[in-house]
Design an enzyme around this catalytic site. Structure first.
Site, mmCIF file in Angstrom:
data_model
loop_
_atom_site.group_PDB
_atom_site.id
_atom_site.type_symbol
_atom_site.label_atom_id
_atom_site.label_comp_id
_atom_site.label_asym_id
_atom_site.label_seq_id
_atom_site.Cartn_x
_atom_site.Cartn_y
_atom_site.Cartn_z
ATOM 1 N N THR A 108 -57.632 22.528 -25.700
ATOM 2 C CA THR A 108 -56.134 22.208 -25.537
ATOM 3 C C THR A 108 -55.625 21.372 -26.740
ATOM 4 O O THR A 108 -54.597 21.458 -27.125
ATOM 5 C CB THR A 108 -55.882 21.240 -24.154
ATOM 6 O OG1 THR A 108 -57.225 20.071 -24.427
ATOM 7 C CG2 THR A 108 -56.248 21.883 -23.021
ATOM 8 N N ASN A 109 -56.548 20.831 -27.585
ATOM 9 C CA ASN A 109 -56.291 19.967 -28.724
ATOM 10 C C ASN A 109 -56.364 20.820 -30.055
ATOM 11 O O ASN A 109 -56.151 20.324 -31.210
ATOM 12 C CB ASN A 109 -57.200 18.583 -28.832
ATOM 13 C CG ASN A 109 -56.553 17.667 -27.654
ATOM 14 O OD1 ASN A 109 -55.599 17.893 -27.304
ATOM 15 N ND2 ASN A 109 -57.685 16.857 -27.054
ATOM 16 N N CYS A 110 -56.548 21.903 -30.017
ATOM 17 C CA CYS A 110 -56.492 22.972 -31.212
ATOM 18 C C CYS A 110 -55.164 23.519 -31.532
ATOM 19 O O CYS A 110 -54.663 24.049 -30.689
ATOM 20 C CB CYS A 110 -57.738 24.089 -30.985
ATOM 21 S SG CYS A 110 -59.263 23.416 -30.797
ATOM 22 N N LEU A 111 -54.865 23.485 -32.645
ATOM 23 C CA LEU A 111 -53.634 24.202 -33.176
ATOM 24 C C LEU A 111 -53.821 25.580 -33.246
ATOM 25 O O LEU A 111 -54.576 26.315 -33.461
ATOM 26 C CB LEU A 111 -53.060 23.643 -34.467
ATOM 27 C CG LEU A 111 -53.059 22.299 -34.478
ATOM 28 C CD1 LEU A 111 -52.724 21.752 -35.879
ATOM 29 C CD2 LEU A 111 -51.921 21.723 -33.623
#
Length: 111
Positions: A108-111
């Site tokens: 979820t927190n990866c671009l």
């Protein structure tokens, strides 16, 4: 959206190459996804994939980079639980690439 053809079965992928149905994952699917990179999976890769799959079973999400490094360090020791080690195995974005090969959703927190 793409797909993999394996043993007469069509495995759907989303626009970034992640499995649409996580239950379709198998080691053979991981190898086929790795060939697209291209990346040859070694025992070191499989260790990380297993850590990721265990993490997902316990927490129901794929870890971003920091939690991945911590999980690898706890499971495999501090030498393997380092960003540089993971970068060598899974170039560009270890959390994203390894999650995709492990048949997990994009962290979820990866671009």
């Amino acid at each position: 959206m793409g797909y993999l053809e394996m043993d007469g079965q069509r495995i759907e992928l989303d626009g970034e190459g992640y499995l649409r149905d996580l239950d379709q994952w198998s080691p053979d699917v991981a190898r086929a996804l790795a060939q697209q990179i291209p990346l040859e999976l070694t025992e070191a890769h499989w260790e990380i994939i297993e850590v990721l799959r265990d993490f997902y079973r316990r927490f129901e999400h794929a870890p971003a980079m920091r939690p991945l490094v911590k999980a690898v360090a706890q499971s495999l020791g501090p030498d393997k639980g380092r960003s540089i080690y993971l970068m060598k195995l899974f170039p560009e974005s270890p959390a994203k690439v390894a999650a995709r090969l492990a048949g997990l959703p994009k962290p979820t927190n990866c671009l």
